[in-house]
Design a protein around this motif. Structure first.
Motif, PDB file in Angstrom:
ATOM      1  N   THR A 170     -20.561  -2.224   9.667  1.00  0.00           N
ATOM      2  CA  THR A 170     -21.535  -2.611  10.687  1.00  0.00           C
ATOM      3  C   THR A 170     -20.841  -2.846  12.027  1.00  0.00           C
ATOM      4  OG1 THR A 170     -22.764  -3.701   8.943  1.00  0.00           O
ATOM      5  CG2 THR A 170     -23.420  -4.204  11.187  1.00  0.00           C
ATOM      6  N   THR A 202     -19.776   0.487  13.677  1.00  0.00           N
ATOM      7  CA  THR A 202     -20.760   1.559  13.732  1.00  0.00           C
ATOM      8  C   THR A 202     -20.487   2.476  14.913  1.00  0.00           C
ATOM      9  OG1 THR A 202     -22.400   0.143  12.727  1.00  0.00           O
ATOM     10  CG2 THR A 202     -23.225   2.040  13.907  1.00  0.00           C
ATOM     11  N   ARG A 203     -20.216   1.872  16.053  1.00  0.00           N
ATOM     12  CA  ARG A 203     -19.999   2.662  17.261  1.00  0.00           C
ATOM     13  C   ARG A 203     -18.767   3.546  17.123  1.00  0.00           C
ATOM     14  NH1 ARG A 203     -22.068   2.061  22.213  1.00  0.00           N
ATOM     15  NH2 ARG A 203     -20.862   3.019  23.897  1.00  0.00           N
ATOM     16  N   HIS A 229     -25.440   2.138  19.095  1.00  0.00           N
ATOM     17  CA  HIS A 229     -25.225   0.792  18.549  1.00  0.00           C
ATOM     18  C   HIS A 229     -24.287  -0.017  19.445  1.00  0.00           C
ATOM     19  CE1 HIS A 229     -23.846  -2.250  15.658  1.00  0.00           C
ATOM     20  NE2 HIS A 229     -25.011  -2.053  15.094  1.00  0.00           N
TER      21      HIS A 229
END
Lengths: 402, 227
Positions: free
Chosen positions: A306, A309-310, A401
């Motif tokens: 998480t 994510t980027r 994100h």
């Protein structure tokens, strides 16, 4: 090359979040250490019990009289006692090729005194073969010989407990003890064997059979016959030969048999089996903590995915396929679990030097390998869900994100 | 010669029924090799969606798109990754460098995924960083670089790939005017050396550098002007 790069980026992620990684590793470490240590304790317990049984002689068969009519129905109207004739028959190497030695035993409860001390123990009247058959060695003094048996000399080898009770720290060799009013000269002190369960193996006196018969119990039947197999592997064959010979001597069959045989090796097997189950149970309980550690890895990897994510979006945008992303996160999870496994191993080795309740843990190599393999498998298995999630991210969404 | 970008009647629809939004609505356009194109439009004009499609980050709902001769419409996720890896160099508004990785590692990344050997990769990455004027910053991490420097690393990353198309999405949106000028100079330099560039922007200053300006409005091409 890709593997190395993936490994490096996984490693960077682990280093960048030291505390988080350390806690995850701790989970695996405790799991691995628990598995190895508990299995080692089980093995240690098994070793110590086996050793104490082995000290009594591994090839040992003990023949003792048995009641063939124990169900109340008379199947053998004239059960026979064990006699010296049986001992002679068993000594025939032609009929019993796997029998290495035979010794009759006639036991008498005795009360022995020396100077102002007194002690109640058991005196076994026997032949010199008894020493080897029962793995009874002398710590000091000399073994009694066949000539001592022939002459009915009152000489005795005393167990270490008896020595301690009657002589304290004094020297028992050459001293005279009086057992049930009969004087015996102490010519040897046995090496201590310790206890098997509640039974103290050192609480015994060995003397020539004839002298015990002459002065204490008379010429009645034998209490037991000790038989030694030629090797631990041939004990079962020796047992079969003992049965054949004694059945011929007594005219008995399996139903009317008036004696029974106690096989030390089969006892050892039974105990080994029971301890094996005990050890497996301990391992299984420890494995649960390893599983919990694995769930910790999933948790932390989900956070990692998480958070990054980027980054995953960038990697995919510049051309990383699913496989590369998958590899990167799987390696990260595996590195975590491997470090945990190594740390757990070190901890387990350290713990193996601690003695608990007199049991020294014995590390089982297969448990080390298993714990290692399992923890890597845990890394792969519990890392695969988060890694898959990372690999399936769509680049445009991942890039958006924050 | 094959055009670098060939869009035929491209439509991208989001949602369905009453919620249906046609972000791109029947766009047909071609970008030839060596062109420097600016795509302009207000926000909501569909230019980001179009940029995603051109960059093979997303696929169109209908229509045909050939990127450097490859029909992108039929490709799955992994095949799109490979196409991007071999044909498109991205420059994003927010730089999109990977944190905690040195400038040179960032530039090397696409080459690594392409399977270029380590030494060759390193050489090309250093060359690219040299040509954007960051030869002395190769081992700095993104957070140790200014915005303008970060964007120049991104340009170097795109350059090192030797892409068929260099695709820049608001490349100067987060930069001050001096850095903006530097980055635009770099793009012009790439164009001068024969590179094909598409810039998505709403800034006239950026569009002014391009040789062709396409304006989008409500998902359609409103104007297409060559200079």
């Amino acid at each position: 090359m890709i593997i190395w790069e993936s490994f490096r980026s996984g490693w960077q992620a682990i280093i960048a979040n030291r505390l988080r990684s350390a806690l995850t590793i701790l989970g695996i470490m405790i799991g691995v250490a628990a598995v190895i240590t508990l299995v080692a304790f089980g093995q240690g317990a098994s070793n110590s019990i086996s050793a104490s049984i082995q000290s009594l002689g591994t090839n040992l068969l003990t023949v003792f009289p048995d009641d063939p009519n124990e169900d109340g129905v008379i199947v053998n109207p004239a059960p026979r006692d064990l006699t010296l004739d049986d001992v002679v028959a068993l000594s025939d190497t032609g009929r019993g090729p796997d029998i290495a030695g035979v010794a009759p035993v006639k036991s008498a409860p005795v009360s022995c005194t020396h100077a102002d001390r007194s002690y109640r123990t058991t005196m076994n009247g026997t032949w010199p073969a008894y020493y080897t058959i029962n793995n009874s060695e002398l710590a000091q003094g000399t073994y009694f010989q066949n000539s001592d048996v022939l002459d009915g000399r009152r000489v005795a080898s005393i167990g270490s407990t008896v020595a301690e009770k009657l002589f304290g720290t004094g020297d028992p060799l050459g001293a005279q003890i009086v057992c049930n009013g009969v004087p015996f000269t102490v010519t040897g002190v046995l090496v201590s064997k310790g206890s098997t369960g509640p039974f103290n193996n050192d609480d015994v006196i060995l003397a020539p059979l004839t002298s015990v018969e002459n002065s204490l119990v008379g010429y009645g039947p034998l209490n037991t016959i000790s038989v030694q197999g030629v090797s631990p592997e041939r004990v079962d064959a020796a047992q079969a030969q003992v049965i054949t010979i004694l059945d011929a001597q007594h005219g008995t069959t399996v139903e009317t048999r008036d004696y029974a045989i106690f096989n030390q090796a089969s006892l050892l097997d039974t105990i080994d089996q029971a301890l094996g189950i005990f050890t497996a149970l301990l391992g299984a309980v420890a494995a649960i903590s390893l599983l919990v550690g694995g769930i910790g890895i999933t948790n932390i990897m989900l956070v990692s995915v998480t958070e990054r994510t980027r980054e995953i979006g960038i990697r995919k945008a510049v051309g990383a396929t699913r496989r590369y992303i998958l590899l990167q996160f799987l390696l990260e999870a595996t590195v975590l679990s491997l470090i945990g496994a190594v740390a757990g191993l070190v901890l387990a080795f350290a713990a193996s030097f601690i003695e608990i309740a007199g049991i020294r843990p014995a590390i089982v190599p297969s448990s080390v390998i298993a714990a290692f393999v399992i923890s890597v498998a845990i890394g792969l298995f519990f890392g695969s869900f988060p890694a898959n999630r990372a690999a399936s991210l769509r680049p445009i969404e991942a890039l958006r994100h924050e | 010669m094959t055009p670098v970008v060939e869009l035929v009647d491209i439509t991208k629809v989001y949602g369905s029924g009453v919620n249906e939004v046609r972000a791109v609505d029947g766009v047909t356009l071609t970008i030839e090799r060596g062109e420097f194109v600016a795509v302009m439009g207000a926000s909501g004009s569909g230019k980001s969606t179009l940029m995603n499609i051109i960059g093979a980050l997303d696929v169109a709902t209908s229509g045909t798109y050939r990127l450097d001769g490859v029909d992108v419409g039929e490709l799955d996720d992994d095949a799109l990754s490979l196409v991007r890896n071999r044909r498109v160099g991205f420059i994003f508004q927010s730089f999109n460098l990977i944190p905690r990785m040195s400038a040179v590692s960032n530039v090397e990344l696409p080459l690594m995924y392409r399977g270029v050997p380590r030494t060759e990769r390193r050489r090309r990455a250093l060359d690219a960083l040299g040509s954007v004027g960051l030869a002395d910053r190769t081992h700095h991490q993104p957070n140790e670089l200014s915005g303008g420097q970060q964007q120049r690393v991104a340009v170097a990353r795109a350059l090192a790939m030797q892409p068929a198309l260099m695709l820049a999405d608001e490349p100067t949106g987060n930069l001050d005017s001096r850095s903006t000028a530097e980055v635009l100079d770099l793009l012009e330099q790439v164009h001068a050396e024969g590179g094909t560039i598409a810039v998505i922007t709403h800034e006239d200053e950026v569009a002014a550098r391009a040789r062709r300006v396409i304006t989008l409005r409500d998902g359609r091409v409103e104007s297409d002007v060559r200079r």
